[in-house]
Design a protein around this motif. Structure first.
Motif, mmCIF file in Angstrom:
data_model
loop_
_atom_site.group_PDB
_atom_site.id
_atom_site.type_symbol
_atom_site.label_atom_id
_atom_site.label_comp_id
_atom_site.label_asym_id
_atom_site.label_seq_id
_atom_site.Cartn_x
_atom_site.Cartn_y
_atom_site.Cartn_z
ATOM 1 N N TYR A 163 0.827 -1.208 0.000
ATOM 2 C CA TYR A 163 0.000 0.000 0.000
ATOM 3 C C TYR A 163 0.861 1.258 0.000
ATOM 4 O O TYR A 163 0.636 2.186 -0.804
ATOM 5 N N LEU A 164 1.841 1.324 0.894
ATOM 6 C CA LEU A 164 2.670 2.529 1.005
ATOM 7 C C LEU A 164 3.508 2.757 -0.250
ATOM 8 O O LEU A 164 3.666 3.897 -0.701
ATOM 9 N N ILE A 165 4.038 1.680 -0.812
ATOM 10 C CA ILE A 165 4.824 1.823 -2.050
ATOM 11 C C ILE A 165 3.945 2.352 -3.177
ATOM 12 O O ILE A 165 4.348 3.248 -3.935
ATOM 13 N N ALA A 166 2.731 1.820 -3.282
ATOM 14 C CA ALA A 166 1.819 2.265 -4.342
ATOM 15 C C ALA A 166 1.375 3.705 -4.114
ATOM 16 O O ALA A 166 1.410 4.531 -5.037
ATOM 17 N N ALA A 167 0.958 4.012 -2.875
ATOM 18 C CA ALA A 167 0.432 5.342 -2.574
ATOM 19 C C ALA A 167 1.497 6.413 -2.754
ATOM 20 O O ALA A 167 1.272 7.436 -3.427
ATOM 21 N N PHE A 168 2.658 6.186 -2.159
ATOM 22 C CA PHE A 168 3.728 7.179 -2.253
ATOM 23 C C PHE A 168 4.393 7.163 -3.625
ATOM 24 O O PHE A 168 4.683 8.229 -4.182
ATOM 25 N N GLY A 169 4.653 5.981 -4.151
ATOM 26 C CA GLY A 169 5.358 5.871 -5.422
ATOM 27 C C GLY A 169 4.612 6.544 -6.553
ATOM 28 O O GLY A 169 5.185 7.341 -7.309
ATOM 29 N N TRP A 170 3.324 6.235 -6.684
ATOM 30 C CA TRP A 170 2.526 6.816 -7.763
ATOM 31 C C TRP A 170 2.415 8.332 -7.607
ATOM 32 O O TRP A 170 2.665 9.090 -8.546
ATOM 33 N N THR A 171 2.039 8.773 -6.409
ATOM 34 C CA THR A 171 1.806 10.195 -6.198
ATOM 35 C C THR A 171 3.083 11.014 -6.342
ATOM 36 O O THR A 171 3.097 12.041 -7.043
ATOM 37 N N TRP A 172 4.145 10.583 -5.701
ATOM 38 C CA TRP A 172 5.390 11.354 -5.772
ATOM 39 C C TRP A 172 5.958 11.385 -7.189
ATOM 40 O O TRP A 172 6.473 12.401 -7.631
ATOM 41 N N GLN A 177 -0.049 19.096 -16.370
ATOM 42 C CA GLN A 177 -1.304 19.209 -15.620
ATOM 43 C C GLN A 177 -1.995 17.856 -15.481
ATOM 44 O O GLN A 177 -2.556 17.542 -14.434
ATOM 45 N N LEU A 178 -1.950 17.051 -16.538
ATOM 46 C CA LEU A 178 -2.538 15.717 -16.473
ATOM 47 C C LEU A 178 -1.791 14.864 -15.453
ATOM 48 O O LEU A 178 -2.412 14.184 -14.619
ATOM 49 N N LEU A 179 -0.469 14.911 -15.503
ATOM 50 C CA LEU A 179 0.347 14.138 -14.573
ATOM 51 C C LEU A 179 0.097 14.578 -13.142
ATOM 52 O O LEU A 179 -0.029 13.747 -12.224
ATOM 53 N N PHE A 180 0.005 15.889 -12.937
ATOM 54 C CA PHE A 180 -0.258 16.412 -11.597
ATOM 55 C C PHE A 180 -1.638 15.974 -11.099
ATOM 56 O O PHE A 180 -1.804 15.599 -9.935
ATOM 57 N N ALA A 181 -2.625 16.017 -11.979
ATOM 58 C CA ALA A 181 -3.998 15.680 -11.590
ATOM 59 C C ALA A 181 -4.139 14.218 -11.176
ATOM 60 O O ALA A 181 -4.794 13.901 -10.180
ATOM 61 N N VAL A 182 -3.502 13.308 -11.916
ATOM 62 C CA VAL A 182 -3.656 11.877 -11.609
ATOM 63 C C VAL A 182 -2.774 11.459 -10.439
ATOM 64 O O VAL A 182 -2.935 10.359 -9.902
ATOM 65 N N GLY A 183 -1.866 12.331 -10.016
ATOM 66 C CA GLY A 183 -1.007 12.002 -8.889
ATOM 67 C C GLY A 183 -1.773 11.735 -7.616
ATOM 68 O O GLY A 183 -1.341 10.951 -6.764
ATOM 69 N N VAL A 184 -2.922 12.358 -7.461
ATOM 70 C CA VAL A 184 -3.705 12.224 -6.236
ATOM 71 C C VAL A 184 -4.245 10.803 -6.035
ATOM 72 O O VAL A 184 -4.661 10.431 -4.928
ATOM 73 N N TYR A 185 -4.210 9.986 -7.083
ATOM 74 C CA TYR A 185 -4.826 8.656 -7.000
ATOM 75 C C TYR A 185 -3.904 7.571 -6.429
ATOM 76 O O TYR A 185 -4.264 6.393 -6.469
ATOM 77 N N GLY A 186 -2.762 7.960 -5.882
ATOM 78 C CA GLY A 186 -1.880 6.970 -5.259
ATOM 79 C C GLY A 186 -2.556 6.141 -4.170
ATOM 80 O O GLY A 186 -2.497 4.907 -4.190
ATOM 81 N N PRO A 187 -3.216 6.781 -3.178
ATOM 82 C CA PRO A 187 -3.901 6.005 -2.143
ATOM 83 C C PRO A 187 -4.997 5.092 -2.703
ATOM 84 O O PRO A 187 -5.207 3.985 -2.190
#
Length: 268
Positions: free
Chosen positions: A8-17, A56-66
């Protein structure tokens, strides 16, 4: 079980960061000013030919890490609750964000920061409504991860509501740090570092309140709405009180709410 936490943490942080930092770096190299406070509707106004479309697209989808982390590990264990009590706390979830914003609104009004510009009340309400919808579909989905998996896991392992809240709050705050750096790096370390400290304290308070509502209702859609409404209140304040330096009062008010809830409805 511990493996699920790691995933979970790898996915949430990895994707968002990856998405947020990547969007920031692309915007720097392209000379584009990244819009960090926009909505999904702002993104729809852009086309692939625009130089701001990719960051902007990359920034917007970053929130979906969790959300991605949640989809990988599933929902944590839930405890039975009283349905009448759940309805009562559902009303509280709607009222609390509004109450938390009141001190900032009152003091900002007294100090003369009220300035909605030329926008009509209808236009302001429309903007606020669109922001809420967008935030529910973006930041609101964080709750599937933070409340759907992480909080139940930490509460079970930490053997206590408060310890789980502190740990989860710090994790939630650190997850936001790239965004905070993007917002405040240009103002220097003397602004950035205190901002990170204050932001972390405010997030821990909101983590307590959101955990409290989730324990009392077991409703993920409700805490998604609470999260979005809380963000929308901050947006609305900045919309009609542009330039107010008093948004920190919402964090202080949130801690006052924490103290009240912990005294009246302590959770183990």
């Amino acid at each position: 079980m511990k493996q699920n936490l790691r995933i979970y943490l790898i996915a949430a942080f990895g994707w968002t960061w990856f998405c947020w930092i990547g969007a920031y770096l692309i915007s720097l190299t392209s000379g584009y000013s990244l819009l960090t406070g926009g909505t999904l509707f702002d993104l729809l106004a852009l086309v692939p030919a625009d130089k701001g479309w990719l960051p902007q697209l990359l920034f917007a989808v970053g929130v979906y890490g969790p959300l991605i982390g949640f989809l990988l590990v599933g929902r944590g264990e839930q405890k039975p609750i009283s349905k009448p009590a759940a309805k009562r706390f559902a009303v509280l979830a709607v009222l609390l964000p509004l109450m938390i914003g009141i001190p900032t609104v009152v003091v900002s009004l007294i100090l003369g920061y009220f300035n909605p510009g030329e926008a009509t009340p209808g236009a302001l309400l429309g903007l606020i409504g669109l922001y809420f919808i967008s935030n529910f579909l973006t930041s609101g989905t964080e709750e599937l991860g933070w409340r759907g998996f992480l909080f139940p896991y930490l509460r079970q392992k930490a053997a206590g509501f408060w310890l789980a809240t502190w740990k989860g709050g710090i994790i939630w705050a650190v997850w936001h740090y790239p965004l905070m750096v993007i917002l405040y790096l240009g103002q220097g370390p003397w602004v950035l570092l205190p901002t990170l400290v204050g932001f972390t304290a405010g997030i821990v308070a909101m983590n307590y309140i959101t955990n409290f509502i989730y324990v009392k209702t077991q409703s993920l859609p409700l805490v998604m709405g609470f999260h979005a409404l809380n963000n929308t209140v901050s947006f609305a304040i900045m919309l009609v009180f542009p330039g107010t330096p008093l948004l920190f009062l919402t964090s202080l008010t949130a801690w006052a709410v924490v103290a009240y809830l912990d005294k009246k409805q302590p959770l183990a």
